[in-house]
Motif scaffolding. Sequence first.
Motif, PDB file in Angstrom:
ATOM      1  N   ILE A  12     -34.642 -25.075  -0.683  1.00  0.00           N
ATOM      2  CA  ILE A  12     -33.501 -25.386  -1.552  1.00  0.00           C
ATOM      3  C   ILE A  12     -33.198 -26.879  -1.506  1.00  0.00           C
ATOM      4  O   ILE A  12     -32.958 -27.508  -2.542  1.00  0.00           O
ATOM      5  N   GLN A  13     -33.218 -27.455  -0.314  1.00  0.00           N
ATOM      6  CA  GLN A  13     -32.944 -28.881  -0.178  1.00  0.00           C
ATOM      7  C   GLN A  13     -33.999 -29.739  -0.881  1.00  0.00           C
ATOM      8  O   GLN A  13     -33.675 -30.758  -1.489  1.00  0.00           O
ATOM      9  N   ALA A  14     -35.252 -29.312  -0.818  1.00  0.00           N
ATOM     10  CA  ALA A  14     -36.340 -30.069  -1.435  1.00  0.00           C
ATOM     11  C   ALA A  14     -36.432 -29.847  -2.939  1.00  0.00           C
ATOM     12  O   ALA A  14     -37.019 -30.662  -3.657  1.00  0.00           O
ATOM     13  N   HIS A  15     -35.852 -28.746  -3.435  1.00  0.00           N
ATOM     14  CA  HIS A  15     -35.957 -28.370  -4.852  1.00  0.00           C
ATOM     15  C   HIS A  15     -34.588 -27.972  -5.398  1.00  0.00           C
ATOM     16  O   HIS A  15     -34.439 -26.919  -6.032  1.00  0.00           O
ATOM     17  N   ARG A  16     -33.587 -28.802  -5.185  1.00  0.00           N
ATOM     18  CA  ARG A  16     -32.196 -28.465  -5.508  1.00  0.00           C
ATOM     19  C   ARG A  16     -32.021 -27.975  -6.942  1.00  0.00           C
ATOM     20  O   ARG A  16     -31.446 -26.917  -7.181  1.00  0.00           O
ATOM     21  N   GLU A  17     -32.496 -28.737  -7.908  1.00  0.00           N
ATOM     22  CA  GLU A  17     -32.289 -28.376  -9.317  1.00  0.00           C
ATOM     23  C   GLU A  17     -33.026 -27.090  -9.682  1.00  0.00           C
ATOM     24  O   GLU A  17     -32.504 -26.258 -10.421  1.00  0.00           O
ATOM     25  N   ARG A  25     -30.206 -18.124 -13.293  1.00  0.00           N
ATOM     26  CA  ARG A  25     -30.915 -17.065 -14.017  1.00  0.00           C
ATOM     27  C   ARG A  25     -30.718 -15.711 -13.333  1.00  0.00           C
ATOM     28  O   ARG A  25     -30.414 -14.717 -13.988  1.00  0.00           O
ATOM     29  N   LEU A  26     -30.837 -15.676 -12.006  1.00  0.00           N
ATOM     30  CA  LEU A  26     -30.727 -14.410 -11.280  1.00  0.00           C
ATOM     31  C   LEU A  26     -29.308 -13.849 -11.281  1.00  0.00           C
ATOM     32  O   LEU A  26     -29.120 -12.635 -11.256  1.00  0.00           O
ATOM     33  N   GLN A  27     -28.315 -14.723 -11.310  1.00  0.00           N
ATOM     34  CA  GLN A  27     -26.915 -14.280 -11.295  1.00  0.00           C
ATOM     35  C   GLN A  27     -26.307 -14.202 -12.692  1.00  0.00           C
ATOM     36  O   GLN A  27     -25.132 -13.877 -12.840  1.00  0.00           O
ATOM     37  N   ASN A  28     -27.113 -14.567 -13.705  1.00  0.00           N
ATOM     38  CA  ASN A  28     -26.673 -14.501 -15.099  1.00  0.00           C
ATOM     39  C   ASN A  28     -25.429 -15.365 -15.353  1.00  0.00           C
ATOM     40  O   ASN A  28     -24.457 -14.919 -15.955  1.00  0.00           O
ATOM     41  N   VAL A  29     -25.491 -16.599 -14.853  1.00  0.00           N
ATOM     42  CA  VAL A  29     -24.437 -17.589 -15.102  1.00  0.00           C
ATOM     43  C   VAL A  29     -25.103 -18.844 -15.657  1.00  0.00           C
ATOM     44  O   VAL A  29     -26.326 -18.995 -15.580  1.00  0.00           O
ATOM     45  N   SER A  30     -24.300 -19.742 -16.171  1.00  0.00           N
ATOM     46  CA  SER A  30     -24.860 -20.991 -16.684  1.00  0.00           C
ATOM     47  C   SER A  30     -25.301 -21.882 -15.523  1.00  0.00           C
ATOM     48  O   SER A  30     -24.843 -21.726 -14.387  1.00  0.00           O
ATOM     49  N   GLU A  31     -26.180 -22.819 -15.819  1.00  0.00           N
ATOM     50  CA  GLU A  31     -26.599 -23.758 -14.770  1.00  0.00           C
ATOM     51  C   GLU A  31     -25.411 -24.595 -14.298  1.00  0.00           C
ATOM     52  O   GLU A  31     -25.331 -24.933 -13.121  1.00  0.00           O
ATOM     53  N   GLN A  32     -24.497 -24.909 -15.184  1.00  0.00           N
ATOM     54  CA  GLN A  32     -23.295 -25.646 -14.793  1.00  0.00           C
ATOM     55  C   GLN A  32     -22.482 -24.827 -13.784  1.00  0.00           C
ATOM     56  O   GLN A  32     -22.016 -25.350 -12.772  1.00  0.00           O
ATOM     57  N   GLU A  33     -22.313 -23.544 -14.061  1.00  0.00           N
ATOM     58  CA  GLU A  33     -21.581 -22.670 -13.137  1.00  0.00           C
ATOM     59  C   GLU A  33     -22.325 -22.543 -11.807  1.00  0.00           C
ATOM     60  O   GLU A  33     -21.717 -22.595 -10.732  1.00  0.00           O
ATOM     61  N   ALA A  34     -23.642 -22.404 -11.873  1.00  0.00           N
ATOM     62  CA  ALA A  34     -24.439 -22.296 -10.648  1.00  0.00           C
ATOM     63  C   ALA A  34     -24.346 -23.579  -9.829  1.00  0.00           C
ATOM     64  O   ALA A  34     -24.255 -23.541  -8.601  1.00  0.00           O
ATOM     65  N   ARG A  35     -24.352 -24.723 -10.493  1.00  0.00           N
ATOM     66  CA  ARG A  35     -24.232 -26.007  -9.790  1.00  0.00           C
ATOM     67  C   ARG A  35     -22.869 -26.107  -9.104  1.00  0.00           C
ATOM     68  O   ARG A  35     -22.765 -26.551  -7.964  1.00  0.00           O
ATOM     69  N   GLN A  36     -21.824 -25.670  -9.794  1.00  0.00           N
ATOM     70  CA  GLN A  36     -20.488 -25.703  -9.200  1.00  0.00           C
ATOM     71  C   GLN A  36     -20.422 -24.767  -7.991  1.00  0.00           C
ATOM     72  O   GLN A  36     -19.883 -25.128  -6.950  1.00  0.00           O
ATOM     73  N   LEU A  37     -20.991 -23.586  -8.108  1.00  0.00           N
ATOM     74  CA  LEU A  37     -21.028 -22.653  -6.978  1.00  0.00           C
ATOM     75  C   LEU A  37     -21.816 -23.243  -5.818  1.00  0.00           C
ATOM     76  O   LEU A  37     -21.417 -23.127  -4.658  1.00  0.00           O
ATOM     77  N   TYR A  38     -22.929 -23.880  -6.118  1.00  0.00           N
ATOM     78  CA  TYR A  38     -23.731 -24.533  -5.078  1.00  0.00           C
ATOM     79  C   TYR A  38     -22.902 -25.588  -4.350  1.00  0.00           C
ATOM     80  O   TYR A  38     -22.891 -25.652  -3.123  1.00  0.00           O
TER      81      TYR A  38
END
Length: 89
Positions: A12-17, A25-38
Motif C-alpha cells: 500500500i505504501q509503495a502503490h498508494r494511488e 472499486r471494491l467498496q463501491n465508492v468514488s476514488e475521492q471518497e476512498a482517498r478521504q477514508l485512507y
Amino acid sequence: MVAAHDEAWQWIQAHREEAIALGARLQNVSEQEARQLYDWTHFTQRLSESDFRALEADMQFMLDNGMMRNRVDVRALVAPAALDGASAQ
C-alpha cells in the motif's frame, strides 16, 4: 498472519494511488471518497500499551451504555506477534 499484514502495508505504501483505486472499486465508492477514508484511517502495524488502554476504555463505554453485555479480555484476542516490539513471524 502478521507477516501478511506487514506485506500488505508495504505494498500500500509503495502503490498508494493504486491501493486507493482498488479500495474504491471494491467498496463501491468514488476514488475521492476512498482517498478521504485512507487519509482518515489509522492503520496500526503493532498494538502498544496505549492501544490496549483505549480498547479497555471503549469496552467500558459500551458496557456502561448497554452496547455490550460482557467484558472480554482484549489482550487474549491479539497474537503476540502483533504486539509493539514483536517482530513479524
